[in-house]
Design an enzyme around this catalytic site. Structure first.
Site, PDB file in Angstrom:
ATOM      1  N   SER A   1      95.671 -89.924  74.575  1.00 18.55           N
ATOM      2  CA  SER A   1      95.310 -89.104  75.586  1.00 18.55           C
ATOM      3  C   SER A   1      96.125 -88.091  75.909  1.00 18.55           C
ATOM      4  O   SER A   1      95.747 -87.187  76.484  1.00 18.55           O
ATOM      5  CB  SER A   1      95.158 -90.154  76.983  1.00 18.55           C
ATOM      6  OG  SER A   1      94.049 -90.782  76.872  1.00 18.55           O
TER       7      SER A   1
ATOM      8  N   SER B   1      92.285 -88.416  77.483  1.00 19.06           N
ATOM      9  CA  SER B   1      92.009 -88.324  78.930  1.00 19.06           C
ATOM     10  C   SER B   1      92.809 -87.390  79.831  1.00 19.06           C
ATOM     11  O   SER B   1      92.455 -86.828  80.628  1.00 19.06           O
ATOM     12  CB  SER B   1      92.054 -89.628  79.509  1.00 19.06           C
ATOM     13  OG  SER B   1      93.244 -90.186  79.428  1.00 19.06           O
TER      14      SER B   1
ATOM     15  N   LYS C   1      99.536 -85.249  85.762  1.00 15.61           N
ATOM     16  CA  LYS C   1      98.098 -86.095  85.822  1.00 15.61           C
ATOM     17  C   LYS C   1      97.855 -86.862  86.927  1.00 15.61           C
ATOM     18  O   LYS C   1      98.846 -87.620  87.474  1.00 15.61           O
ATOM     19  CB  LYS C   1      98.127 -86.982  84.373  1.00 15.61           C
ATOM     20  CG  LYS C   1      96.773 -87.513  83.930  1.00 15.61           C
ATOM     21  CD  LYS C   1      96.968 -88.436  82.775  1.00 15.61           C
ATOM     22  CE  LYS C   1      95.815 -88.989  82.156  1.00 15.61           C
ATOM     23  NZ  LYS C   1      95.692 -89.783  80.882  1.00 15.61           N
TER      24      LYS C   1
HETATM   25  N1  GLN Z   1      90.639 -92.290  74.169  1.00 10.58           N
HETATM   26  C1  GLN Z   1      91.162 -93.543  74.312  1.00 10.58           C
HETATM   27  C2  GLN Z   1      90.595 -94.305  75.267  1.00 10.58           C
HETATM   28  O1  GLN Z   1      89.586 -93.938  75.598  1.00 10.58           O
HETATM   29  C3  GLN Z   1      92.546 -93.150  74.628  1.00 10.58           C
HETATM   30  C4  GLN Z   1      92.963 -93.162  76.076  1.00 10.58           C
HETATM   31  C5  GLN Z   1      94.508 -92.788  76.608  1.00 10.58           C
HETATM   32  O2  GLN Z   1      95.159 -92.680  75.409  1.00 10.58           O
HETATM   33  N2  GLN Z   1      94.722 -93.123  77.855  1.00 10.58           N
HETATM   34  O3  GLN Z   1      90.907 -95.525  75.492  1.00 10.58           O
END
Ligand code: GLN
Length: 467
Positions: free
Chosen positions: A171, A147, A72
């Protein structure tokens, strides 16, 4: 089944060389059909050729010898760009390796490229990327989840057998589930965060993606454990974990609420019946009083931490910079241009909940509820070996569907965020395809530092489902 073992045995039997394996994966990855990669490691072929020599000399060493891994784009790899899918870091080159990268390299892994994501890991659909949205390999009109969307796609679409992502509020698990692969969010502290670009430091964890559970286990084993450079990392307790003959699994009552799509509910029932029939587990519903507050608590805590963590991107130290009439003007212009809408929304939310006069009302209260969430989880984990629930209340949704309504996007995280708030480990696993051919998966939660239980149980389940 294990891709890692399959590939290493190809090397041992001199049937293929690392450079040949890398070429095969890279060819697919470079087509970038789903926009899963932001950049590639241009040196990987050279690195693979070094390993070719070792194969020829019969010197195969390392648990990930010659295994391609995608990473990532918020994890630092020395000499490669690390953009966090943000314009503000567009040309930022990492000056050192994250600890997880050091550990991968030591085991002989070959890093192929950096994967697409929501900007600074804020989002659930991979649509908030400065490099364009990524697509779900099962249906290009739909999102891959976020994400860490690019990481999940790369594994699902055979662009890499393994990937690393980060999970602050879901994410890793959400995109894993949307793309039909495994994704592990380790216990907080099990994996070093050194070299992971911080979003919300008390929630962030790096974790693996793979198509087979054995590979998740191997990759997790490589990256886990104490690191002096991250004071929140822990010595991983080595203990035998043997699943009991008949596991006791608690099913979260909210899994069957009307907020959850019907097909997810019927698939969950099907999954439960299957495990009962196979005498793997018995099930009982459990309730969590604090569950309904988890989203609010998460978005207060995560935004508060993000507003502080992201203060460093001001045009002075890192990459992108716009000229201003004076220092403050330069800061303002750089940050206004450099950050995307969602990131700015989070910074503002975070600054708001930390402001004097609101701090007690929001931030302090959220921390209290956070403790309550943890206590409730621990109480339930006294009764059950594992907890079971959906990863997302919906199947992968259409691109654009939730973009205009941030709250509906935040609600995708309803089943994932409470686990980060508690710091517990959780794993998303694929179960089946829906009627429309979209992946349906669920997640298990267990006690601190008991990831091994996931691996043992899911090996059995994988065998039953896939033979
Ligand atoms: N969807 C969640 C957010 O927008 C989780 C994001 C993540 O785990 N990095 O914060």
């Amino acid at each position: 089944m294990s891709e890692i073992k399959r590939i290493i045995s190809l090397y041992k039997n001199k049937e293929q060389l690392p450079s040949e394996v890398i070429k095969k994966y890279l060819e697919k990855a470079r087509k970038n059909e789903f926009n899963s990669f932001i950049s590639f490691n241009e040196k990987v072929l050279e690195q693979a050729e070094e390993l070719d020599k070792k194969v020829k000399e019969g010197k195969i060493k390392g648990r990930l010898f010659g295994i391609p891994v995608s990473i990532k784009d918020n994890i630092l790899i020395k000499g490669l760009k690390c953009t966090c899918a943000s314009k503000i870091l567009e040309n930022y080159i990492a000056p050192y390796d994250a600890t997880v990268i050091e550990r991968l390299k030591k085991e002989g892994a070959l890093i192929t490229g950096k994967t697409n994501m929501d900007e600074f890991a804020m989002g659930s659909s991979n649509e908030y990327s400065a490099f364009g949205p990524a697509s779900n390999p099962f249906d290009k009109e739909r999102v891959p989840g976020g994400s860490s969307g690019g990481s999940a796609i790369s594994v699902s679409a055979d662009e890499a057998p393994l990937s690393l992502g980060s999970d602050t509020g879901g994410s890793i698990r959400l995109p894993a589930s949307f793309c039909g692969v495994y994704g592990l969010k380790p216990t907080y502290g099990a994996v070093s965060r050194y070299g992971l670009v911080a979003f919300a430091s008390s929630l962030d964890q790096i974790g693996p993606f793979a198509k087979y559970i054995e590979d998740v286990e191997i990759l997790f084993d490589v990256i886990k454990g104490k690191d002096e450079k991250d004071k929140t990392s822990a010595y991983y307790p080595e203990r035998e974990i043997k699943p009991s003959y008949l596991l006791k699994i608690g099913v979260l009552k909210d899994s069957f609420s009307d907020k959850v799509e019907d097909e997810i509910k019927t698939s969950l029932e099907e999954f439960i019946k299957l495990l009962e029939k196979e005498k793997i587990a018995e099930f009982k519903e459990f309730e969590m009083e604090s569950f309904e507050y988890a989203i609010a608590v998460y978005y207060i805590v995560a935004c508060a931490e993000a507003s502080s963590n992201l203060a460093r991107y001001d045009g002075v130290l890192y990459g992108f910079k716009l000229k201003g009439n004076n220092l403050w003007d330069m800061y303002e212009k750089t940050r206004t241009e450099g950050f995307g809408e969602e990131v700015k929304r989070r910074i503002m939310l975070g600054a708001f909940v930390l402001k004097s006069g609101y701090y007690e009302e929001y931030y302090v209260k959220a921390q209290k509820v956070r403790t309550k969430i943890l206590k409730e989880f621990l109480k339930n984990l006294e009764e059950f070996d594992l907890l079971l629930m959906p990863v997302s209340p919906t199947l992968p949704f259409k691109k654009g569907e939730k973009l205009k309504d941030p709250i509906s996007m935040y609600l995708s995280d309803i089943f994932t965020v409470s686990i980060n708030l508690a710091g517990l480990p959780a794993i998303a696993f694929p179960f089946k395809l829906s009627k429309q051919g979209l992946p349906v998966g669920f997640q298990f939660v267990s006690k601190f530092f008991t990831e091994k239980l996931f691996f043992e149980v899911l090996k059995k389940i994988e065998k039953i489902i896939h033979g």
